[in-house]
Design a protein around this motif. Structure first.
Motif, PDB file in Angstrom:
ATOM      1  N   TYR A  31      10.504  10.879 -10.904  1.00  0.00           N
ATOM      2  CA  TYR A  31      10.333  10.553  -9.488  1.00  0.00           C
ATOM      3  C   TYR A  31       9.243  11.396  -8.821  1.00  0.00           C
ATOM      4  CZ  TYR A  31      14.354   7.423  -9.230  1.00  0.00           C
ATOM      5  OH  TYR A  31      15.210   6.358  -9.382  1.00  0.00           O
ATOM      6  N   GLU A  32       8.743  12.435  -9.512  1.00  0.00           N
ATOM      7  CA  GLU A  32       7.665  13.269  -8.969  1.00  0.00           C
ATOM      8  C   GLU A  32       6.281  12.763  -9.378  1.00  0.00           C
ATOM      9  OE1 GLU A  32       8.176  15.677  -6.794  1.00  0.00           O
ATOM     10  OE2 GLU A  32      10.291  15.094  -6.918  1.00  0.00           O
ATOM     11  N   VAL A  85       0.858  -1.187   0.000  1.00  0.00           N
ATOM     12  CA  VAL A  85       0.000   0.000   0.000  1.00  0.00           C
ATOM     13  C   VAL A  85       0.891   1.231   0.000  1.00  0.00           C
ATOM     14  CG1 VAL A  85      -1.800   1.271   1.214  1.00  0.00           C
ATOM     15  CG2 VAL A  85      -1.826  -1.233   1.213  1.00  0.00           C
ATOM     16  N   LEU A  86       0.664   2.111  -0.975  1.00  0.00           N
ATOM     17  CA  LEU A  86       1.481   3.311  -1.107  1.00  0.00           C
ATOM     18  C   LEU A  86       0.669   4.546  -0.755  1.00  0.00           C
ATOM     19  CD1 LEU A  86       3.267   2.524  -4.505  1.00  0.00           C
ATOM     20  CD2 LEU A  86       4.029   1.959  -2.192  1.00  0.00           C
ATOM     21  N   PHE A  87       1.378   5.602  -0.353  1.00  0.00           N
ATOM     22  CA  PHE A  87       0.727   6.885  -0.091  1.00  0.00           C
ATOM     23  C   PHE A  87       0.380   7.560  -1.410  1.00  0.00           C
ATOM     24  CE2 PHE A  87       3.268   6.151   3.727  1.00  0.00           C
ATOM     25  CZ  PHE A  87       2.359   6.471   4.729  1.00  0.00           C
ATOM     26  N   ASN A  88      -0.647   8.384  -1.383  1.00  0.00           N
ATOM     27  CA  ASN A  88      -1.045   9.116  -2.582  1.00  0.00           C
ATOM     28  C   ASN A  88      -0.139  10.333  -2.753  1.00  0.00           C
ATOM     29  OD1 ASN A  88      -2.377  10.027  -4.811  1.00  0.00           O
ATOM     30  ND2 ASN A  88      -4.214  10.715  -3.731  1.00  0.00           N
ATOM     31  N   SER A  89       1.119  10.048  -3.016  1.00  0.00           N
ATOM     32  CA  SER A  89       2.122  11.094  -3.217  1.00  0.00           C
ATOM     33  C   SER A  89       3.068  10.627  -4.311  1.00  0.00           C
ATOM     34  CB  SER A  89       2.872  11.382  -1.911  1.00  0.00           C
ATOM     35  OG  SER A  89       3.502  10.212  -1.426  1.00  0.00           O
ATOM     36  N   SER A  90       4.194  11.286  -4.467  1.00  0.00           N
ATOM     37  CA  SER A  90       5.086  10.932  -5.568  1.00  0.00           C
ATOM     38  C   SER A  90       5.763   9.594  -5.309  1.00  0.00           C
ATOM     39  CB  SER A  90       6.151  12.023  -5.741  1.00  0.00           C
ATOM     40  OG  SER A  90       7.080  11.979  -4.668  1.00  0.00           O
ATOM     41  N   ILE A  91       6.203   8.983  -6.388  1.00  0.00           N
ATOM     42  CA  ILE A  91       6.870   7.690  -6.273  1.00  0.00           C
ATOM     43  C   ILE A  91       8.196   7.842  -5.527  1.00  0.00           C
ATOM     44  CG2 ILE A  91       8.106   7.814  -8.480  1.00  0.00           C
ATOM     45  CD1 ILE A  91       7.346   4.858  -8.895  1.00  0.00           C
ATOM     46  N   GLY A  92       8.841   9.002  -5.690  1.00  0.00           N
ATOM     47  CA  GLY A  92      10.077   9.259  -4.955  1.00  0.00           C
ATOM     48  C   GLY A  92       9.837   9.351  -3.454  1.00  0.00           C
ATOM     49  N   GLU A  93       8.758  10.028  -3.055  1.00  0.00           N
ATOM     50  CA  GLU A  93       8.435  10.120  -1.631  1.00  0.00           C
ATOM     51  C   GLU A  93       8.097   8.757  -1.057  1.00  0.00           C
ATOM     52  OE1 GLU A  93       5.535  13.099  -0.604  1.00  0.00           O
ATOM     53  OE2 GLU A  93       6.263  14.437  -2.155  1.00  0.00           O
ATOM     54  N   ASN A  94       7.418   7.915  -1.829  1.00  0.00           N
ATOM     55  CA  ASN A  94       7.073   6.577  -1.343  1.00  0.00           C
ATOM     56  C   ASN A  94       8.309   5.723  -1.127  1.00  0.00           C
ATOM     57  OD1 ASN A  94       4.054   5.750  -1.131  1.00  0.00           O
ATOM     58  ND2 ASN A  94       4.118   7.141  -2.887  1.00  0.00           N
ATOM     59  N   ILE A  95       9.289   5.845  -2.006  1.00  0.00           N
ATOM     60  CA  ILE A  95      10.545   5.111  -1.790  1.00  0.00           C
ATOM     61  C   ILE A  95      11.279   5.700  -0.597  1.00  0.00           C
ATOM     62  CG2 ILE A  95      12.815   4.582  -2.782  1.00  0.00           C
ATOM     63  CD1 ILE A  95      11.472   4.520  -5.541  1.00  0.00           C
ATOM     64  N   GLY A  96      11.332   7.030  -0.532  1.00  0.00           N
ATOM     65  CA  GLY A  96      12.036   7.702   0.556  1.00  0.00           C
ATOM     66  C   GLY A  96      11.424   7.473   1.920  1.00  0.00           C
ATOM     67  N   TYR A  97      10.213   6.914   1.968  1.00  0.00           N
ATOM     68  CA  TYR A  97       9.579   6.646   3.258  1.00  0.00           C
ATOM     69  C   TYR A  97      10.359   5.601   4.057  1.00  0.00           C
ATOM     70  CZ  TYR A  97       5.576   6.843   6.402  1.00  0.00           C
ATOM     71  OH  TYR A  97       4.763   7.067   7.482  1.00  0.00           O
ATOM     72  N   GLU A 110      17.390   7.314  -5.508  1.00  0.00           N
ATOM     73  CA  GLU A 110      17.624   6.806  -6.856  1.00  0.00           C
ATOM     74  C   GLU A 110      18.498   5.547  -6.828  1.00  0.00           C
ATOM     75  OE1 GLU A 110      19.163   9.918  -9.279  1.00  0.00           O
ATOM     76  OE2 GLU A 110      17.463  11.269  -8.901  1.00  0.00           O
ATOM     77  N   LYS A 111      19.460   5.500  -5.928  1.00  0.00           N
ATOM     78  CA  LYS A 111      20.309   4.315  -5.811  1.00  0.00           C
ATOM     79  C   LYS A 111      19.482   3.111  -5.379  1.00  0.00           C
ATOM     80  CE  LYS A 111      24.436   2.583  -3.423  1.00  0.00           C
ATOM     81  NZ  LYS A 111      25.507   2.908  -2.437  1.00  0.00           N
ATOM     82  N   ALA A 112      18.563   3.327  -4.412  1.00  0.00           N
ATOM     83  CA  ALA A 112      17.696   2.237  -3.969  1.00  0.00           C
ATOM     84  C   ALA A 112      16.793   1.784  -5.107  1.00  0.00           C
ATOM     85  CB  ALA A 112      16.865   2.697  -2.763  1.00  0.00           C
ATOM     86  N   ALA A 113      16.300   2.732  -5.902  1.00  0.00           N
ATOM     87  CA  ALA A 113      15.440   2.381  -7.032  1.00  0.00           C
ATOM     88  C   ALA A 113      16.209   1.556  -8.059  1.00  0.00           C
ATOM     89  CB  ALA A 113      14.875   3.646  -7.673  1.00  0.00           C
ATOM     90  N   ARG A 114      17.477   1.898  -8.298  1.00  0.00           N
ATOM     91  CA  ARG A 114      18.276   1.116  -9.234  1.00  0.00           C
ATOM     92  C   ARG A 114      18.487  -0.298  -8.702  1.00  0.00           C
ATOM     93  NH1 ARG A 114      20.971   6.121  -9.839  1.00  0.00           N
ATOM     94  NH2 ARG A 114      22.539   5.567  -8.273  1.00  0.00           N
ATOM     95  N   SER A 115      18.738  -0.419  -7.413  1.00  0.00           N
ATOM     96  CA  SER A 115      18.925  -1.754  -6.824  1.00  0.00           C
ATOM     97  C   SER A 115      17.655  -2.587  -6.934  1.00  0.00           C
ATOM     98  CB  SER A 115      19.334  -1.625  -5.351  1.00  0.00           C
ATOM     99  OG  SER A 115      20.559  -0.933  -5.220  1.00  0.00           O
ATOM    100  N   ALA A 116      16.495  -1.919  -6.891  1.00  0.00           N
ATOM    101  CA  ALA A 116      15.224  -2.629  -6.990  1.00  0.00           C
ATOM    102  C   ALA A 116      14.762  -2.775  -8.438  1.00  0.00           C
ATOM    103  CB  ALA A 116      14.158  -1.895  -6.183  1.00  0.00           C
TER     104      ALA A 116
END
Length: 616
Positions: free
Chosen positions: A487-488, A445-457, A468-474
């Motif tokens: 990412y916005e 379940v993700l927050f209704n915000s940007s994809i970058g904020e959801n990863i940064g949570y 961005e580094k975490a996103a590349r690893s995933a």
């Protein structure tokens, strides 16, 4: 679920309300605003004084003007005094509101934040039963009601009581005891009528709040589940249910307004009768030369002021009761205690893998049931050394997901204990448990915000480069950069704009940022198709390296490489070992493997290595 259990014992309810609110309104909390409150009280006293002085000054002017020989010599200072009083009275009210509003809104803020904080402290069991719409209304009304109570207590009661006493004193001095006695009797009847209708309004308001909560619940529940509504073509059913809830709310609003109107009519009749009687007495006294015309005008003016003061005090009473009704849900919410209790002297453990390495896990004689008549787990003992992996498998209802919930301390075992690094979870600070364990659930379940904020949570202190580094690893960075807003990009309510695989990759990136010492994969790929599952599984395998991993799975293809596999059946461990050992044993696990693979591999002595590594 109902948050409210009405009580007819008002005194106990009032005491309970004050006790729960005291931490927010005690003097040291309000002390920073003491200057504002002090000035506002002075302004209120000035308002009361000008309210009492104005009719008296006006009667003096009428007395002067009623003498023909003095028409051209009306004392200018009376007019000047009147002008000054009106100016002061006109300035006092907006200045008072300007001073009071910051205090009131700050208290409302603290009440709302306290409510949200309490909600986050409550257990998973509470949140599984909650009604989101009703809870949001409860917090809003609780905050508004506390602001109302503060305003009533500090800025309504004192000035109106003073104004009432001052007015009665002046009437007794200028007129005589008959007027005061009649006024006291009328005020007593006025108060009784107000009290009766206030009680009736309070009951009607409680019913209105209940209907409002239900309507809000229907609305929020329907919107949150719109995909289910649409897939079953039940839009008309949802509209009918919401319409029925709104009809109940309409009837409750009408009932409340009926009592309000009857109260106003009763008080209006009483005021008219009292005013007529007093003016008749005053007219008679003028005829017999006991009073002057100016005093007749004065008694009329003071009657208006008296009714205004009593009405204001009645509003205080009604406002207090109405606010208390609005606070009932909020106070009961604060009264709910979480079953997950923090130890008085909690043990603190590091949460990040980079800080302390992987953590060990142990389930020691664990038994658990969601209710006394529903026992799920029976005497489970499992040890997971630091840095190893444990897979928990079994048929639906075997209790495997429940073990995962016990590990995150969503619940406490009814018997036995769960340990991390040798410490009972009940001894570890709850926040530390949450930091130590990173979970990739079946349904992200993700927050209704940007994809970058959801990863940064996963780490609120992470920089854009870290995200961005975490996103590349995933393996989701390329997908994100291909989006128009990168990412916005806003992912929508609960992440509905992303596919299941994309949401799982966001969940993986979030856990990568968190860097937990223990990784819990709770049916992390069971909702995905086979191709997406295989791709996600590679990221999960990389994520689980070097950290303790607990895998709760139904698909056996995802657990073959686990250090140990535990097979549950009806809440008991029936087998445990490695993938190869369990296949060789030809028991529950081998039967499950054969059923999922579409082949019978049970009993193969030499062909075990060739067992299919895919699911049907």
């Amino acid at each position: 679920m109902s948050l409210i259990t009405s009580s007819d014992t008002e005194s106990n309810s009032g005491i309970l309300s004050l006790r729960r609110l005291w931490p927010l309104i005690r003097p040291e909390k309000l002390w920073p605003d003491a200057t504002r409150i002090g000035i506002a009280l002075v302004l209120l006293l000035v308002e009361s004084g000008t309210a009492v002085a104005t009719p008296w000054l006006f009667s003096r002017m009428v007395s002067s003007l009623s003498q023909p020989e003095a028409l051209l010599a009306v004392p200018a200072w009376l007019i000047s005094q009147y002008a000054v009083i009106r100016i002061v009275s006109g300035l006092a009210t907006p200045l008072r509101e300007l001073l009071v509003k910051p205090v009131e809104t700050d208290l409302q803020r603290r009440v709302a934040v306290l409510g949200l904080s309490h909600l986050h402290d409550l257990s998973v069991r509470f949140h599984l039963d909650r009604q989101t719409g009703a809870l949001t209304r409860t917090l809003d009304r609780g905050a508004d009601a506390v602001g109302t109570l503060l305003s009533l207590v500090l800025f309504n009661v004192l000035p109106n009581v003073i104004e009432l006493l001052m007015t009665l004193t002046v009437i007794l001095k200028i007129f005589d005891w008959r007027y005061v006695c009649l006024l006291l009797v009328a005020l007593g009847l006025y108060s009784m009528v107000s009290y009766v209708f206030t009680r009736l309004r309070m009951t009607a308001r409680r019913a209105r709040n209940k209907a409002s909560n239900q309507a809000q619940h229907r609305l929020v529940d329907s919107i949150l589940n719109f995909e289910t509504v649409r897939s079953f073509a039940n839009q008309a059913h949802e509209i009918d249910r919401y319409n029925a809830a709104r009809m109940d709310l309409r009837q409750a609003e009408i009932s409340l307004q009926r009592y309000v109107s009857l109260s106003q009519i009763s008080r209006g009749v009483l005021i008219a009768a009292t005013t007529t009687t007093l003016l008749a007495m005053a007219a008679h006294d003028i005829v017999i030369h006991r009073l002057a015309v100016a005093q007749f005008v004065l008694i009329g003016s003071y009657l208006s002021g008296l009714y205004s003061s009593v009405g204001a005090l009645n509003y205080v009473s009604a406002g207090w009761r109405n606010a208390r009704v609005d606070l009932e849900n909020y106070l009961e919410l604060l009264g709910i205690r979480s079953e997950i209790i923090r130890a008085p002297e909690a043990v603190h453990l590091p949460g990040r893998l980079s800080e302390a390495g992987p953590a060990s896990v142990e389930f020691r004689h664990v038994s658990f049931g969601y209710s006394p008549g529903r026992q799920i787990l029976h005497d489970i003992s499992i040890t997971v050394p630091a840095g190893t992996s444990l897979a928990i498998v079994g048929h639906t209802g075997s209790g495997k997901s429940t073990l995962g919930r016990l590990l995150t301390r969503a619940y406490d075992p009814t018997e036995g204990c769960v340990l991390i690094d040798g410490h009972d979870l009940r001894e570890i600070a709850p926040a530390d448990v949450q930091h130590i364990i990173g979970t990739v659930p079946q349904d992200t379940v993700l927050f209704n915000s940007s994809i970058g904020e959801n990863i940064g949570y996963g780490d609120l202190q992470a920089s854009g480069d870290d995200i961005e580094k975490a996103a590349r690893s995933a393996q989701i960075d390329v997908f994100i950069r291909a989006l128009p807003d990168g990412y916005e990009t806003v992912v929508g309510e609960r992440g509905l704009k992303l596919s299941g695989g994309e949401k799982q990759r966001v969940a993986i990136a979030r856990v990568i940022l968190k860097d937990p010492r223990i990784l819990l994969l709770d049916e992390a790929t069971s909702a995905l198709d086979t191709r997406t599952e295989a791709a996600i599984q590679r990221e999960l395998t990389a994520l689980s390296e070097a950290r303790t991993t607990v895998i709760v799975a139904h698909r056996l293809s995802t657990v073959q490489d686990a250090s140990r596999i535990v097979v549950l059946d009806a809440g008991r461990i029936v087998e445990q070992g490695s993938h190869m050992e369990l296949l060789s044993a030809g028991g529950h696990y081998a039967a499950m493997w054969a059923a999922q693979a579409g082949e019978n591999v049970v009993g193969q002595a030499s062909g075990v290595d060739e067992a299919p590594r895919h699911t049907s």
